[in-house]
Structures are given as C-alpha cells and as structure tokens.
Design a protein around this motif. Structure first.
Motif, PDB file in Angstrom:
ATOM      1  N   LEU A 113      -8.075  30.215  41.987  1.00 13.17           N
ATOM      2  CA  LEU A 113      -7.263  31.385  42.313  1.00 13.17           C
ATOM      3  C   LEU A 113      -6.100  31.550  41.348  1.00 13.17           C
ATOM      4  O   LEU A 113      -5.709  32.675  41.022  1.00 13.17           O
ATOM      5  CB  LEU A 113      -6.763  31.302  43.754  1.00 13.17           C
ATOM      6  CG  LEU A 113      -7.846  31.489  44.813  1.00 13.17           C
ATOM      7  CD1 LEU A 113      -7.303  31.183  46.202  1.00 13.17           C
ATOM      8  CD2 LEU A 113      -8.411  32.900  44.768  1.00 13.17           C
ATOM      9  N   GLN A 114      -5.534  30.438  40.862  1.00 13.41           N
ATOM     10  CA  GLN A 114      -4.464  30.561  39.869  1.00 13.41           C
ATOM     11  C   GLN A 114      -4.989  31.212  38.598  1.00 13.41           C
ATOM     12  O   GLN A 114      -4.305  32.013  37.954  1.00 13.41           O
ATOM     13  CB  GLN A 114      -3.855  29.198  39.532  1.00 13.41           C
ATOM     14  CG  GLN A 114      -2.618  29.321  38.643  1.00 13.41           C
ATOM     15  CD  GLN A 114      -2.030  27.997  38.235  1.00 13.41           C
ATOM     16  OE1 GLN A 114      -1.908  27.696  37.048  1.00 13.41           O
ATOM     17  NE2 GLN A 114      -1.654  27.177  39.208  1.00 13.41           N
ATOM     18  N   ALA A 115      -6.238  30.890  38.247  1.00 15.74           N
ATOM     19  CA  ALA A 115      -6.847  31.514  37.074  1.00 15.74           C
ATOM     20  C   ALA A 115      -6.990  33.017  37.257  1.00 15.74           C
ATOM     21  O   ALA A 115      -7.093  33.770  36.282  1.00 15.74           O
ATOM     22  CB  ALA A 115      -8.221  30.891  36.807  1.00 15.74           C
ATOM     23  N   LEU A 324      -9.897  19.902  37.679  1.00 13.96           N
ATOM     24  CA  LEU A 324      -9.824  20.874  36.583  1.00 13.96           C
ATOM     25  C   LEU A 324     -10.914  20.614  35.554  1.00 13.96           C
ATOM     26  O   LEU A 324     -11.565  21.551  35.071  1.00 13.96           O
ATOM     27  CB  LEU A 324      -8.449  20.810  35.917  1.00 13.96           C
ATOM     28  CG  LEU A 324      -8.231  21.750  34.723  1.00 13.96           C
ATOM     29  CD1 LEU A 324      -8.425  23.204  35.128  1.00 13.96           C
ATOM     30  CD2 LEU A 324      -6.830  21.540  34.126  1.00 13.96           C
ATOM     31  N   ALA A 325     -11.152  19.347  35.227  1.00 14.29           N
ATOM     32  CA  ALA A 325     -12.191  18.993  34.251  1.00 14.29           C
ATOM     33  C   ALA A 325     -13.571  19.384  34.750  1.00 14.29           C
ATOM     34  O   ALA A 325     -14.412  19.878  33.974  1.00 14.29           O
ATOM     35  CB  ALA A 325     -12.137  17.498  33.949  1.00 14.29           C
ATOM     36  N   VAL A 326     -13.814  19.184  36.032  1.00 14.15           N
ATOM     37  CA  VAL A 326     -15.108  19.551  36.608  1.00 14.15           C
ATOM     38  C   VAL A 326     -15.312  21.056  36.536  1.00 14.15           C
ATOM     39  O   VAL A 326     -16.361  21.548  36.090  1.00 14.15           O
ATOM     40  CB  VAL A 326     -15.210  19.064  38.073  1.00 14.15           C
ATOM     41  CG1 VAL A 326     -16.413  19.703  38.771  1.00 14.15           C
ATOM     42  CG2 VAL A 326     -15.333  17.546  38.122  1.00 14.15           C
ATOM     43  N   LEU A 327     -14.311  21.837  36.956  1.00 11.28           N
ATOM     44  CA  LEU A 327     -14.442  23.293  36.938  1.00 11.28           C
ATOM     45  C   LEU A 327     -14.565  23.818  35.504  1.00 11.28           C
ATOM     46  O   LEU A 327     -15.325  24.754  35.238  1.00 11.28           O
ATOM     47  CB  LEU A 327     -13.237  23.938  37.627  1.00 11.28           C
ATOM     48  CG  LEU A 327     -13.080  23.676  39.125  1.00 11.28           C
ATOM     49  CD1 LEU A 327     -11.846  24.411  39.658  1.00 11.28           C
ATOM     50  CD2 LEU A 327     -14.315  24.106  39.897  1.00 11.28           C
ATOM     51  N   ALA A 328     -13.817  23.208  34.591  1.00  9.79           N
ATOM     52  CA  ALA A 328     -13.826  23.670  33.198  1.00  9.79           C
ATOM     53  C   ALA A 328     -15.156  23.417  32.506  1.00  9.79           C
ATOM     54  O   ALA A 328     -15.448  24.020  31.468  1.00  9.79           O
ATOM     55  CB  ALA A 328     -12.705  22.990  32.421  1.00  9.79           C
ATOM     56  N   ALA A 329     -15.983  22.558  33.084  1.00 14.10           N
ATOM     57  CA  ALA A 329     -17.277  22.240  32.464  1.00 14.10           C
ATOM     58  C   ALA A 329     -18.249  23.401  32.547  1.00 14.10           C
ATOM     59  O   ALA A 329     -19.176  23.500  31.730  1.00 14.10           O
ATOM     60  CB  ALA A 329     -17.880  21.002  33.130  1.00 14.10           C
ATOM     61  N   PHE A 330     -18.046  24.324  33.510  1.00 15.54           N
ATOM     62  CA  PHE A 330     -19.026  25.403  33.673  1.00 15.54           C
ATOM     63  C   PHE A 330     -18.465  26.688  34.284  1.00 15.54           C
ATOM     64  O   PHE A 330     -19.067  27.749  34.158  1.00 15.54           O
ATOM     65  CB  PHE A 330     -20.164  24.921  34.594  1.00 15.54           C
ATOM     66  CG  PHE A 330     -19.681  24.559  35.958  1.00 15.54           C
ATOM     67  CD1 PHE A 330     -19.555  25.524  36.948  1.00 15.54           C
ATOM     68  CD2 PHE A 330     -19.286  23.262  36.248  1.00 15.54           C
ATOM     69  CE1 PHE A 330     -19.069  25.199  38.198  1.00 15.54           C
ATOM     70  CE2 PHE A 330     -18.803  22.933  37.501  1.00 15.54           C
ATOM     71  CZ  PHE A 330     -18.693  23.907  38.478  1.00 15.54           C
ATOM     72  N   HIS A 331     -17.317  26.614  34.974  1.00 19.31           N
ATOM     73  CA  HIS A 331     -16.821  27.770  35.721  1.00 19.31           C
ATOM     74  C   HIS A 331     -16.309  28.843  34.762  1.00 19.31           C
ATOM     75  O   HIS A 331     -15.384  28.602  33.980  1.00 19.31           O
ATOM     76  CB  HIS A 331     -15.690  27.336  36.658  1.00 19.31           C
ATOM     77  CG  HIS A 331     -15.386  28.329  37.732  1.00 19.31           C
ATOM     78  ND1 HIS A 331     -14.957  29.605  37.460  1.00 19.31           N
ATOM     79  CD2 HIS A 331     -15.456  28.244  39.075  1.00 19.31           C
ATOM     80  CE1 HIS A 331     -14.764  30.250  38.592  1.00 19.31           C
ATOM     81  NE2 HIS A 331     -15.065  29.444  39.592  1.00 19.31           N
ATOM     82  N   PRO A 332     -16.862  30.049  34.784  1.00 18.06           N
ATOM     83  CA  PRO A 332     -16.489  31.088  33.822  1.00 18.06           C
ATOM     84  C   PRO A 332     -15.022  31.501  33.876  1.00 18.06           C
ATOM     85  O   PRO A 332     -14.464  31.933  32.859  1.00 18.06           O
ATOM     86  CB  PRO A 332     -17.406  32.260  34.199  1.00 18.06           C
ATOM     87  CG  PRO A 332     -17.797  32.008  35.622  1.00 18.06           C
ATOM     88  CD  PRO A 332     -17.894  30.520  35.723  1.00 18.06           C
ATOM     89  N   GLY A 339      -5.660  25.088  29.412  1.00 16.85           N
ATOM     90  CA  GLY A 339      -4.280  24.982  28.963  1.00 16.85           C
ATOM     91  C   GLY A 339      -3.319  25.906  29.687  1.00 16.85           C
ATOM     92  O   GLY A 339      -2.108  25.667  29.701  1.00 16.85           O
ATOM     93  N   SER A 340      -3.852  26.957  30.296  1.00 13.36           N
ATOM     94  CA  SER A 340      -2.990  27.918  30.986  1.00 13.36           C
ATOM     95  C   SER A 340      -2.848  27.625  32.479  1.00 13.36           C
ATOM     96  O   SER A 340      -2.086  28.295  33.176  1.00 13.36           O
ATOM     97  CB  SER A 340      -3.538  29.342  30.803  1.00 13.36           C
ATOM     98  OG  SER A 340      -4.814  29.474  31.428  1.00 13.36           O
ATOM     99  N   ILE A 341      -3.574  26.634  32.966  1.00  8.04           N
ATOM    100  CA  ILE A 341      -3.496  26.271  34.382  1.00  8.04           C
ATOM    101  C   ILE A 341      -2.355  25.276  34.595  1.00  8.04           C
ATOM    102  O   ILE A 341      -2.324  24.207  33.991  1.00  8.04           O
ATOM    103  CB  ILE A 341      -4.816  25.637  34.879  1.00  8.04           C
ATOM    104  CG1 ILE A 341      -5.984  26.616  34.723  1.00  8.04           C
ATOM    105  CG2 ILE A 341      -4.678  25.183  36.337  1.00  8.04           C
ATOM    106  CD1 ILE A 341      -5.881  27.843  35.598  1.00  8.04           C
ATOM    107  N   ASP A 342      -1.407  25.635  35.454  1.00  8.29           N
ATOM    108  CA  ASP A 342      -0.286  24.759  35.778  1.00  8.29           C
ATOM    109  C   ASP A 342      -0.644  24.015  37.062  1.00  8.29           C
ATOM    110  O   ASP A 342      -0.459  24.528  38.173  1.00  8.29           O
ATOM    111  CB  ASP A 342       0.991  25.582  35.975  1.00  8.29           C
ATOM    112  CG  ASP A 342       2.217  24.712  36.234  1.00  8.29           C
ATOM    113  OD1 ASP A 342       2.060  23.476  36.370  1.00  8.29           O
ATOM    114  OD2 ASP A 342       3.323  25.268  36.304  1.00  8.29           O
ATOM    115  N   LEU A 343      -1.152  22.799  36.922  1.00  5.09           N
ATOM    116  CA  LEU A 343      -1.601  22.034  38.075  1.00  5.09           C
ATOM    117  C   LEU A 343      -0.468  21.732  39.056  1.00  5.09           C
ATOM    118  O   LEU A 343      -0.703  21.599  40.258  1.00  5.09           O
ATOM    119  CB  LEU A 343      -2.254  20.726  37.614  1.00  5.09           C
ATOM    120  CG  LEU A 343      -3.602  20.868  36.897  1.00  5.09           C
ATOM    121  CD1 LEU A 343      -4.086  19.504  36.407  1.00  5.09           C
ATOM    122  CD2 LEU A 343      -4.643  21.499  37.812  1.00  5.09           C
TER     123      LEU A 343
END
Length: 357
Positions: A113-115, A324-332, A339-343
């Motif tokens: 949702l932050q994305a 974040l690493a899991v989502l970044a592997a495939f989530h469009p 780099g723009s996601i502030d965890l």
C-alpha cells in the motif's frame, strides 16, 4: 463522522482499485459471503473499535478471538467488534474505506500500500513467520519436491493476489520457475481447499492450520514447505517473515493514540498468555466450532503453529527487509522500487513498547 452513502461507495471503489493486486489477507474464511460479526464481548465504558479479520477461525489469526474470549479488550477499556470476511481483500478494502478502524491480516499489505501512496502500519505484530504450509497432493508427491517442480502445475492459493499467492510465486522464482510457468488457482481455505486437493483440481497448494492438520489426517497431501516456525521461514524465505498483525491507517493511529494503546495492551497480554499456556489450554478458550476435526486435532494444529507468534507484539528486527525482498522478487508494484519504500513507516513499536500486558 461516517461518510455519506455516495462518498462511501466512492471510497470503497477507490480502496478496491488500490488493492486489486493484493487480496489482503492470506487466509480467507472457508465459506460464506460478506462480513460477519462475531458475538460481542463484555460492554465497557470506553471507545468502540471495529476490527476486520481475514478469517477468524484461522490459527494464524487466533490472537484476535482469543483476546476477546479472555476478556482482555474489556479489561483494557475498549469495546471491540470483531468481524470476519470470507475474502480477505475486503478486510483491507473496509479499512481504507473507513468502515473499520483496524484489520488483522498480513504485514506485507503495509509495504504494498505504501508503494501505492497509502500509509498503513502494523501496530501489534502477532507473528514472525508466515504460518503457511505448501502441501502437495499425495498423488503428486514424487513429482513435486521443490519450487523447481512447480512448472506446469496447478497450485492452490486462497485468492489471486493474496499473500499465499505472493509466497507461492516467490518459492517458484527462488527455485528457477517463472511465474508464467504454473497456474495459480483460487481455492480459498478450509473445506474448499481440501475438496480441490482431493478432486485433483490442484496439484499442490498453500494453506494454514487447521486446514493443514485435516489434510494430513486424511492422507490427502504431504508437507513440501513448512513455514509455521522461525526456522521454516528462514529456510524457505531467507529470514523471519512477519505476517499476521493488527494494522491500521497511520492517520487514525495518530489521532487516536489512547485507543490504540488500549488495543496494544490487550493484544500483548494475549500474546504473553499464549506463551505460558499449553495448546490444549488455548484450544479450550476458543469457540468449539473452530476445531472441526475435533479437540485433539485442533490442539495439535495450534501446537504446530504456536512457534510463529511473538510474545510481545514487537516487529522482529530484520523481518521487514525479508518481506520487502520477497515482494521485490516478482510484485509489479514493488519490484524496482525498493529504494523508495520507507520500511520504518510500515510498522510502529510505540504502543507495544508501552503495553501493560
């Protein structure tokens, strides 16, 4: 003040559009349509809060109902109405539309949702592992031994875009299988998942307890990936994977800190209680119909899943990075935008740190 009907429809439509790729909760209820409210707890002189849960009878979301059954919401001075949705996506839709003040579901929604420009945060982190299990049909057990064997297979998930869908895709990609090389099939959870496995509609699938316990008891499948423990999470996903949590709109939290603290006090007290009681004692506190396979099987399901829960509601230190690493592997919506996601804005420890539980 609640929005007028026209505004509410518009808000709901916007919320649905925002989360279309993310069917909010990992575990949809087994059957039924529309939100259902659980029996109310003790009425107290305090604020009222509605919380939507993506399947109240799922063991991974057990702290929600258990807190009410133990009387800890009332003790904390807050009136909580627990609601359950057969489709988890509607829990987050309801939260974004303002129909409920909190949702119990997977932490990964806060990142997604932050994305999309929406700020939702985990206030109490129930778990440090997904609590999910990839089970393979007994008939396919010799053919499917890892994510590398997902090619050409029909893989069950609760719904397309759900957290079970996310994790399935990650396990495939991690093992060299492209997401286009297998077919995700939405089969829900509970009896619908079991029927799909039994009838051969899916070759394997991801689900949680008590469904896992029933599948194994009936000899319908075997465990391929077990992510009910921190160790299982590290082996499958490379680290701790915080999942079930109470998440809320950041703006609402900022404006209602006293109420949020009461909720944190109640949930943290439940998590501590769980850590000092047996699975049988926990099962005895839950509604009788939650253990459809019988009291003994239900207690066994809780025992298998219990290691996933935190004891204090605190986010595990490196957990957000793993998610974040899991989502970044495939989530469009996340891939290439890490780099723009502030965890630090996807969770808070302010309230659990002060919890009196």
């Amino acid at each position: 003040m609640r929005p007028n009907p026209t505004g509410r429809v518009a808000a709901a439509a916007l919320a649905a559009a925002l989360i279309l790729p993310l069917s909010a909760c990992a575990n949809d209820a087994a059957a039924g349509h529309g939100a259902v409210a659980a029996p109310a707890g003790q009425e107290v002189d305090g604020p009222k809060v509605k919380i939507m849960v993506g399947g109240l009878d799922k063991v991974i979301y057990l702290p929600a109902m258990l807190t009410q059954r133990l009387g800890y919401f009332a003790e904390a001075g807050v009136n909580v109405e627990l609601m359950t949705e057969p489709a988890g996506v509607n829990a987050t839709t309801a939260l974004l539309a303002g129909d409920v003040q909190g949702a119990v579901g997977f932490y990964d929604h806060t990142i997604d949702l932050q994305a999309k420009g929406k700020h939702v945060e985990s206030v109490v982190q129930f778990s440090q592992a997904p609590g999910e299990v990839e089970v393979v049909s007994t008939k396919q057990a010799d053919a499917v031994r890892s994510g590398a064997d997902f090619k050409g297979k029909k893989l069950g998930v609760t719904s397309i875009g759900s957290s079970t869908d996310f994790l399935t895709k990650y396990l495939a990609v991690k093992n060299g299988t492209a997401v286009s090389e297998f077919s995700p099939i939405a089969v829900g959870a509970g009896q619908t998942f079991i029927a799909a496995l039994q009838q051969g509609s899916i070759d394997a699938g991801m689900t949680t307890d008590p469904t896992v316990a029933t599948v194994l008891d009936k000899g319908l499948g075997k465990v391929l990936y077990d992510m009910r423990t921190p160790e299982g999470s590290r082996q499958a996903l490379g680290g701790l994977y915080p999942s079930s949590s109470l998440y809320m709109n950041t703006d609402w939290v900022e404006k209602n800190k006293d109420t949020t603290q009461k909720l944190a006090n109640a949930f943290v007290k439940t998590l501590k209680w769980m850590s000092t009681h047996t699975p049988e004692e926990i099962a005895a506190k839950m509604p009788a119909d939650y253990g459809q396979g019988g009291a003994e099987q239900y207690a066994a399901a809780i025992k298998a899943t219990l290691p996933m829960f935190t004891t204090d509601g605190v986010m595990p230190a490196d957990g957000p990075k793993t998610v974040l690493a899991v989502l970044a592997a495939f989530h469009p919506d996340v891939k290439g935008k890490e780099g723009s996601i502030d965890l630090s804005r996807t969770y808070t420890t302010e309230f659990v740190g002060k919890a009196t539980g």
